[in-house]
Structures are given as structure tokens and as C-alpha cells.
Design an enzyme around this catalytic site. Structure first.
Site, PDB file in Angstrom:
ATOM      1  N   ARG A 236       0.834  -1.207   0.000  1.00  0.00           N
ATOM      2  CA  ARG A 236       0.000   0.000   0.000  1.00  0.00           C
ATOM      3  C   ARG A 236       0.862   1.248   0.000  1.00  0.00           C
ATOM      4  O   ARG A 236       1.901   1.290   0.658  1.00  0.00           O
ATOM      5  CB  ARG A 236      -0.866   0.062   1.274  1.00  0.00           C
ATOM      6  CG  ARG A 236      -2.131  -0.735   1.205  1.00  0.00           C
ATOM      7  CD  ARG A 236      -3.084  -0.370   2.339  1.00  0.00           C
ATOM      8  NE  ARG A 236      -2.428  -0.319   3.643  1.00  0.00           N
ATOM      9  CZ  ARG A 236      -2.931   0.321   4.707  1.00  0.00           C
ATOM     10  NH1 ARG A 236      -4.080   0.976   4.623  1.00  0.00           N
ATOM     11  NH2 ARG A 236      -2.287   0.317   5.862  1.00  0.00           N
TER      12      ARG A 236
ATOM     13  N   SER B  63       7.086  -5.040   7.630  1.00  0.00           N
ATOM     14  CA  SER B  63       6.711  -6.031   8.657  1.00  0.00           C
ATOM     15  C   SER B  63       7.515  -7.321   8.570  1.00  0.00           C
ATOM     16  O   SER B  63       6.965  -8.399   8.371  1.00  0.00           O
ATOM     17  CB  SER B  63       5.216  -6.338   8.549  1.00  0.00           C
ATOM     18  OG  SER B  63       4.496  -5.144   8.627  1.00  0.00           O
TER      19      SER B  63
ATOM     20  N   ASP C 235       4.846  -2.879  12.331  1.00  0.00           N
ATOM     21  CA  ASP C 235       3.386  -2.663  12.394  1.00  0.00           C
ATOM     22  C   ASP C 235       2.847  -2.641  13.832  1.00  0.00           C
ATOM     23  O   ASP C 235       1.850  -1.981  14.109  1.00  0.00           O
ATOM     24  CB  ASP C 235       2.638  -3.705  11.554  1.00  0.00           C
ATOM     25  CG  ASP C 235       3.012  -5.145  11.922  1.00  0.00           C
ATOM     26  OD1 ASP C 235       3.974  -5.342  12.676  1.00  0.00           O
ATOM     27  OD2 ASP C 235       2.347  -6.081  11.442  1.00  0.00           O
TER      28      ASP C 235
END
Length: 894
Positions: free
Chosen positions: A519, A583, A637
Site C-alpha cells: 500500500r 513487517s 506494524d
């Protein structure tokens, strides 16, 4: 002349077919929820769900109370080559005064006989399972309960109607105190008969008794039984058909003699069908007819003796004797002479004819009610022709010379489209009661073994305190310089030194890389009175060949996606600050430098491990020569999750993720973080707690199922704590338990389907669904997985899911308790109030996980008041906030 006199007792086939239709209606009423309360034919569920399947084995006792005598049997069922049954029995008398006395005395008598029997068998020290054949109408809500509705036949003991006979018998046994018995099943004698015959003939699905009393049972479809939950499979229904006609539906065929018998009985107005049919009343019916005929001068030249007028002097066994084809007339003479009526040869012929009419009527009536049951079975199966077996028992059927033949003949005439085999139950209902008990015993053994297995998943308060203590020790090891290298819980510094204070302001870019999607976000943060965060994002796929190609290709692909996004938002000119949520396990040396320790989750790009991912990103941007960005922060995250919540609630200083994986971070005192210079202030530490237990410190609570899941995973021996609590693995633990239970014969009839052998088929979302839904819906989910489950299977699956997810929530809670207590002690507080920012599908979607976890934290860290706050988009918004805080602190330094 006699035919004319008794024409009302001669029933035409037309009448019998009409009675058959009436009884079918009565059955329907008894099965329906609305009509059962007023129905005469009670259609009682027996909770016996199948006939013997050949797997029964063991040593059992069967009690048989309800006929003319009381019998106790010992039944041994063994499996050498084939199933064999060995039986020994004793018959005990039940005196009249006990049948009509108090219930306490009756059950004391039964307990005394049982004690005597066990003494003779030398088994007083054993606690054998007992099946109790109790031949009276009982309501059951489970197999080992029987609430007597009403006494029938010769019994009338006080204080028993409306009570549970199992409780009464147990009480009597306890009062003696010289032996112990485990009453596992109350079985009606018809059910016992069906089960006894079912042992020899798998097609047997009807039980019929024609003796002292009369009754029948049969296997009905669960979907037709309103009074029991569930629509699956079948259950044996005890019709209690003796009461057919108690509501007046047989008045047109009852004769004056039937009415007279009823008036003189122990239970007037009750069991009217039984009184027209069964052995207890047949001799008496004949006697009443003979008295009336004599009074009218049609017999014995009108002689009437005191004996002939005495109730019970003419017995059903006399009827059987008189109807014997050869010596019947001699018997008649003998019996009538004893009654003092000096019969002529004509009298004997006439009396024989009366007996025939009465017993033939009985056989005809039973044929019509049995016909109704056979038609119901045929319709249930939707077949043109029914092939079935009826198990039969009872003195009248066995002893009367013509009865069985007549019954068979009429039945075949009334239901021509059925092939019925009548099987005489040799050993009465005792063997059947033992079979029912064997099935019940197998199920209760199974429940015991299932509970025993799942007990390993039930953690005590002390065990959870141990987990908390060990987590604390592992955290300390990760923070200290001399143990950091070998520590499994890595406690990585994140260089995030502060949570948001509300003055953050500006436009920020965020990248989120952690799975197959990537994203890019634009986050506009506005400070002031009305703080706002406005977000725009776009999702890009990462093709497998890029995930597993070279590092340059991967970062070029990422930069191409950023370029597209900047064009899409029209902001290519500005040099925006950027936060990079990455992550994967990273060792950070500063806020904007993170060295990739190793790829996970299917990524395998070359030349990245051991490199600084920010450097790789900056190089990619340089190669493109299209735009410039200010990479401020590498973000984990979990930290992002803490930051988004801290923006809403300044008290939030812990981040927790329980989704596919699990991790936690929290604000630690700089003085405790030996890996980073400086003593002042705090820094967020990413615990990477999934690896807790990789040194074996949780081995005492890991089960064989946890070990199996670990052994077959991509990273065997690593992330052991995570494998006990996170979404990616719980379904696997459940699947391994289900396979074991199936192998042990507790589930799916012992058949392991291909589906069940498939790894990761049992997604964690199924766990959440199964624990939320009713059993029928659970069956639907299992069906989607290709698992054909019964109701019982579904209950077991649900129990397994509950045990696994409960343990997961408790273990997670124990870890969290260690974190909050450490913060409390760091700050020298008696009492700490703190907020945890949480994200992850398991936490959000599972119906009980969050509740159980919160409770565990409360129990294990009583001095901390912990609030849990759901995070909104930690990896996007969180990354932007970390970047904003980083910019704020950087500006302050300059």
C-alpha cells in the site's frame, strides 16, 4: 349362536384398516409439539439413537422389572473373532404387597435382589455399568433418567409416579452401602427387545411386546420428533400404545365386556387398548363372557358357581391350553370342571370358540397398530416396498398355540407392500438393555477420554502465573547486553522515543509492505483544536516473481508503485517525509535505518538480508531520477498500532497484534535498554514475543498437537509462543486434535477424510464461526470442509475449538500481564493505569478471545488497570504518525 352373541368382537378387514388409520393419526399427534400434551399415545423419545453396530463390548448388568417377575442378568459381550454374548441370570419374585406398597419398599427390594445377585457373581467390589429395563411409561430427557408417568399392569407402588426411577434406585443402593452400581440407561422393555433382536438382525427396527401388557417401539426420523432438539439421524420412539383409545377413539369397537374389565381394574379409564389385547386381561375377558352366557342359559345349562364368579379364576394360560388343536377340548373339560360347572361336550366346544374369538381379536388389533408403524417406516424411507424385521417378546405371543401365526397372517394382509420378518427375542429384553448400556458406556468412556485430552489445554492460575514470570525473565534477557545475543525474545529498540502529543502537523507518505499486497498512502495530519487525519491510499499487488527475484527488482517495483501514486494524487513535485512500514524482522540502528534479519511470509528476494532497507529504498528512488522523498522512519506494524491509538488516547503506551501472527511493543525506560546509549527518557521496544519459548521454556505446557504443528511448519522450532496463540496456527492445532480423535474412533465414525489430512484447511475464521453458531450451522461449515458430521460430532468439534482458542487467549493475556507489570515496576507505582492499542483479525473477529484475554490480564496483574483500544490502520496511519513525531523531534533538536 356364539358368533351372533360375540359379533362385536369379530372385526372385519375394513374395520382393521380404519383402526390402522386412526392409530397413525394418534402417532402423529404424539410426535407433534402442539398435540403431545393432550395425545393419548405418548410417543416417548428414548434417547436410543441406533441399534447395535457390532462394536459393543464389556461386562454389564441388566435389571428387568415390569412383567410377572423380576430378573437380573449379567451380560458379557466380547470380541474374539466375532462378537459373542455370554449371559447368566437369576429370577426374583416380586410379592403383591411390594407391588402395591410404598415406592421406597419397592426400590429397597430391587436393591436387595441386586446385592444378592452381585454376591452370587462375586462382583460386589466392581462397579459394573447397569442397564435398567423398566416396562412402564417414562418420560426421558436423557438416557439415564426415567420419570414414571403412570403405573400400568399389576403395579401401584405409591410415591413413584412423577419421580425419576434412577434416582430412587440409586438412593436405595446408597442406603445399603455394600456395593456400588453405575446406572447408565433406563430402557423400556420394547426397546430392549428391539435391541436384542437388532443384535442378531441389523434390519430390526421395531420392538413389539405382547405379554402381560402390550407395547411397541420403532426407529423414527429425528426430523419428525418435535420434542427433541436436532433433525439428524433417528431415535427409537416408545409408542406406549397400550393407552390408545384412552381419549375415546376406540369406543365404537369396545364391547360391554371391555367396559366391565376396565371398571374392575387398578387403573380405570387408562390403557384401554392394552385391556382389549394383553395377557393380563384375556382370561378375565373370557370369564366375563362365560358368566353372562351362563346367566342367559346358553352354557352349562345355566349353572353358575362361586368359582366362575371369582375374578382371576380363569387365566390367560387356560385360554392358551383350551385353544391347542389336539388336546384343547380335554383341557377345556379339565379347567371347567375345576370351576365346578360340569361341562357337556357342547359346552367345551362353545368355550373353545369363545377363547378363539377373544384371542383372535387381540391378534387382529395388534396387527392393525403394527401395520400403522410399518406404513410410517415405509413412508419415512420413501420406498415402495419395505423390508424390515420386528423383534417380538411376551408370554402371550410365545405360549399361545395360534397367536403368532394369526398375527403374522393379518399383518401381511393389512400391509401387503411390506416384507416383514418376525424375530422372537430369545433372551427377553435383558441382552438389549445390556446393548443400550454398552453404547452408553462407550459414549461416556469416549467423553471421559476427550475431557482427559482437552484437560491439557486447560491452564490453571498457577500455570499462567508461571508463563507470566518466564515472559518477564525472557524480556529482561533480551534487554541486557550480555544476554541479548542468546536471548530468544529479542526486545528490539525501535528509536521511536515518544508517542504523539497532538502538535503533529503536515502531509506524510506511508508505505506498507508486509504481505502479497503493497500500500502507498498520503496522510494529512492537522493539529489544533479540531485535530484531523485525512487519508488517501492505493493498493498494488506484488507478483510472486518479484517477491522471489532480486532485491533490485523488488525495490524498483516498489518505486514504480510510489511513482504511480504520486501522479495519481498530483504531488510529484513536493519532497514529502515518508514512513516505511516493513513487517519483517529488522534490527534498527536508528529511526531511519533497519537491517533485514531474514525474510518471512514467502518473500525470498536476493541481496536484501543483512542490508539496510532504507538504503535499498533510497537507491531505488535515485535509479528512477523522477522524484525525491525524505525517508524518516522504518516502522514495525506493532509500533504503528500503538501510535494510532496513542493519537486518540495519550495513555496508550503498548501495542499488541493478535492476527495471523502475534507481537507486542511498549514504552521502556532508556536506562533499561542496554543496547542503545543514553539513560534519559523512554523508547518503544519491539519485543518480537512470538519467539518466546524457542529455548524450551514453555515445553511443560506444549501438547503433542503443538509439537506436530511446529514440526510441520515452515520454520520448525521457531516462534513457538506465536504458534500457540495466533490465527495462522490455531486451526492447525484443532485439525491435529480432530485427526487424533478420529483415529481413536470418537469422531466421523473413525473415517479420516482427505480434507482432514490437508494442512491449513481449518482456517481460523472457521474457529470463530464454529464457536459463534448453533450446532446445525456448525454441521454446515463442516460439510463445506467435506466432513459429514452427526450432531454428536459437531458438539465435539465445537468443544475442541473452544478449548484451543481459550488457551490461546489466556497465554496471550499472561504475556500482556508480564508487560504491564514491568511498566508498573519501572515507574515505581503501586497502581498503573494504561491503555493497549490492539489490532489483528483474531482479536477483532473471534467471539470470546478478547473477553478471555482481558480477564486473564486482570487476574494476573491485579495492580494494573488496563484498557484495550482497537487500532485503526496501524501500518498506514501509524507509520505517518511515527514519521510526524520523528520530524517534530528532529526539528526540536535543530
Amino acid at each position: 349362536q356364539i358368533d351372533k352373541y360375540l359379533y362385536a368382537m369379530r372385526l372385519s378387514d375394513e374395520t382393521l384398516i380404519d383402526i390402522m388409520a386412526r392409530f397413525r393419526r394418534e402417532m402423529k399427534n404424539g410426535l407433534s409439539r402442539d398435540f403431545n400434551p393432550t395425545a393419548a399415545v405418548k410417543m416417548l423419545p428414548t434417547f436410543v439413537r441406533s441399534i447395535p453396530d457390532g462394536s459393543e463390548k464389556g461386562d454389564f448388568i441388566a435389571l428387568d422389572l415390569g412383567g410377572s417377575y423380576f430378573r437380573i442378568l449379567r451380560v458379557k459381550v466380547s470380541h474374539e473373532k466375532k462378537q459373542t454374548v455370554q449371559m447368566e441370570s437369576e429370577i426374583y419374585n416380586t410379592p403383591e404387597d411390594i407391588m402395591h406398597g410404598s415406592g421406597t419398599r419397592l426400590f429397597d427390594h430391587v436393591a436387595e435382589c441386586l446385592g444378592d445377585f452381585m454376591e452370587k457373581q462375586q462382583i460386589k467390589d466392581k462397579k459394573l455399568p447397569v442397564g435398567f429395563t423398566f416396562s412402564f411409561p417414562c418420560r426421558q430427557s436423557k438416557l439415564d433418567e426415567g420419570i414414571l408417568i403412570t403405573w400400568t399392569k399389576r403395579f401401584k407402588a405409591s410415591g413413584v409416579e412423577g419421580a425419576d426411577v434412577v434416582r430412587l434406585l440409586n438412593k436405595a443402593i446408597k442406603k445399603r452401602g455394600d456395593y456400588d452400581a453405575d446406572i447408565m440407561a433406563v430402557v423400556n422393555d420394547t426397546v430392549g427387545t428391539m435391541m436384542t433382536c437388532g443384535f442378531d438382525d441389523q434390519r430390526c427396527e421395531v420392538g413389539l411386546i405382547i405379554g402381560t401388557g402390550t407395547n411397541a417401539c420403532y426407529m423414527e426420523e429425528m426430523r419428525h420428533i418435535d420434542l427433541v432438539e436436532g433433525d439428524e439421524g433417528r431415535m427409537c420412539i416408545n409408542t406406549e400404545w397400550g393407552a390408545f383409545g384412552d381419549d375415546g377413539s376406540l369406543e365404537d369397537i369396545r364391547t360391554e365386556f371391555d367396559r366391565e374389565i376396565d371398571r374392575g381394574s387398578l387403573n380405570p379409564g387408562k390403557q384401554l387398548f392394552e385391556k382389549m389385547v394383553s395377557g393380563l386381561y384375556m382370561g378375565e375377558l373370557v370369564r366375563l363372557i362365560l358368566v353372562k352366557m351362563a346367566k342367559e342359559g346358553l352354557l352349562f345349562e345355566g349353572r353358575i358357581t362361586p368359582e366362575l364368579l371369582t375374578k382371576g379364576k380363569f387365566e390367560t394360560k387356560h385360554v392358551s391350553a383350551i385353544e391347542k388343536s389336539k388336546e384343547g377340548l380335554n383341557k377345556a373339560k379339565e379347567i371347567l370342571t375345576r370351576l365346578g360347572v360340569e361341562p357337556s361336550h357342547e359346552d367345551c366346544i362353545a368355550v373353545q370358540h369363545v377363547c378363539t374369538i377373544v384371542s383372535f381379536r387381540s391378534a387382529n388389533l395388534v396387527a392393525s397398530t403394527l401395520g400403522a408403524i410399518l406404513n410410517q417406516l415405509r413412508d419415512n424411507k420413501g420406498v415402495g416396498r419395505l423390508r424390515t424385521t420386528v423383534g417380538v417378546d411376551g408370554s402371550l405371543y410365545k405360549m399361545h398355540p395360534q397367536y403368532a401365526r394369526r398375527l403374522h397372517k393379518t399383518t401381511r394382509r393389512l400391509v401387503p407392500d411390506s416384507e416383514v420378518r418376525f424375530l422372537l427375542s430369545e433372551s427377553g429384553s435383558g441382552k438389549g438393555a445390556a446393548m443400550v448400556t454398552a453404547v452408553a458406556y462407550r459414549l461416556s468412556e469416549q467423553h471421559r477420554l476427550i475431557d482427559e485430552t482437552l484437560a491439557e489445554f486447560k491452564l490453571t492460575h498457577d500455570q499462567l502465573l508461571q508463563v507470566k514470570k518466564r515472559m518477564r525473565a525472557e524480556m529482561e534477557a533480551g534487554l541486557k547486553k550480555k544476554t541479548h545475543e542468546t536471548a530468544k525474545v529479542k526486545m528490539l529498540p525501535t528509536f521511536v522515543r515518544s508517542t504523539p502529543d497532538g502538535t503533529e502537523n503536515g502531509d506524510f507518505l506511508a508505505l506498507d509492505l508486509g504481505g502479497t499486497n503493497f500500500r502507498v498512502l498520503l496522510v494529512k495530519i492537522r493539529s489544533g483544536k479540531r485535530r484531523t487525519v485525512e487519508m488517501h491510499n492505493k493498493i498494488y499487488a506484488i507478483p510472486i516473481e518479484v517477491m522471489q527475484g532480486t532485491g533490485e527488482e523488488l525495490f524498483d517495483h516498489i518505486v514504480t508503485c510510489i511513482s504511480d501514486f504520486l501522479d495519481y494524487m498530483g504531488i510529484k513535485g513536493a519532497r514529502l517525509p515518508l514512513g516505511f512500514t516493513f513487517s519483517f524482522p529488522c534490527k534498527q540502528t536508528s529511526l531511519d535505518a533497519g537491517i533485514l534479519l531474514n525474510w518471512t511470509k514467502g518473500f525470498k528476494a536476493t541481496d536484501c538480508e543483512g542490508e539496510d532497507v532504507v538504503y535499498l529504498l533510497r537507491e531505488g528512488i535515485k535509479r528512477r531520477e523522477e522524484f525525491d522523498l525524505d525517508v524518516v522512519a522504518v516502522v514495525n506494524d506493532t509500533v504503528g498500532t500503538m501510535m494510532t491509538c496513542a493519537y486518540e488516547d495519550p495513555n496508550c503506551e503498548i501495542g499488541l497484534i493478535v492476527g495471523t501472527g502475534s507481537n507486542a511493543c511498549y514504552m521502556e525506560e532508556m536506562r533499561n535498554i542496554e543496547m542503545v546509549d543514553g539513560e534519559q527518557g523512554r523508547m518503544c521496544v519491539n519485543t518480537e514475543w512470538g519467539a518466546f519459548g524457542d529455548n524450551g521454556c514453555l515445553d511443560d505446557i506444549r501438547t503433542i498437537y503443538d509439537k506436530a504443528v511446529d514440526d510441520y511448519s515452515l520454520n520448525a522450532g521457531k516462534q513457538r509462543y506465536e504458534k500457540m496463540i495466533s490465527g495462522m496456527y490455531l486451526g492447525e492445532i484443532v485439525r491435529n486434535i480432530l485427526i487424533d480423535f478420529t483415529k481413536r474412533g470418537f469422531l466421523f465414525r473413525g473415517q479420516i477424510s482427505e480434507t482432514l489430512k490437508t494442512r491449513h484447511i481449518f482456517e481460523t475464521k472457521f474457529l470463530s464461526q464454529i464457536e459463534r453458531l448453533a450446532l446445525l450451522q456448525v454441521r454446515a461449515i463442516l460439510q463445506q470442509l467435506g466432513l459429514n458430521s452427526t450432531c454428536d460430532d459437531s458438539i465435539i468439534v465445537k468443544t475442541v475449538c473452544g478449548a484451543v482458542s481459550r488457551r490461546a487467549a489466556q497465554l496471550c493475556g499472561a504475556g500482556m500481564a508480564a508487560v504491564v507489570d514491568k511498566i508498573r515496576e519501572n515507574r515505581g507505582l503501586e497502581h498503573l493505569e494504561i491503555t493497549v492499542g490492539v489490532d489483528g483479525t483474531l482479536y477483532k473477529l473471534h467471539p470470546h478471545f478478547s473477553r478471555i484475554m482481558h480477564q486473564t490480564v486482570k487476574d494476573l496483574a491485579p495492580n494494573c488497570d488496563v484498557t484495550f483500544l482497537l487500532s485503526e490502520d496501524g501500518s498506514g496511519k501509524g507509520a505517518a504518525l511515527i514519521t510526524a513525531v520523528g520530524c517534530r523531534l528532529r526539528d526540536a533538536e535543530q
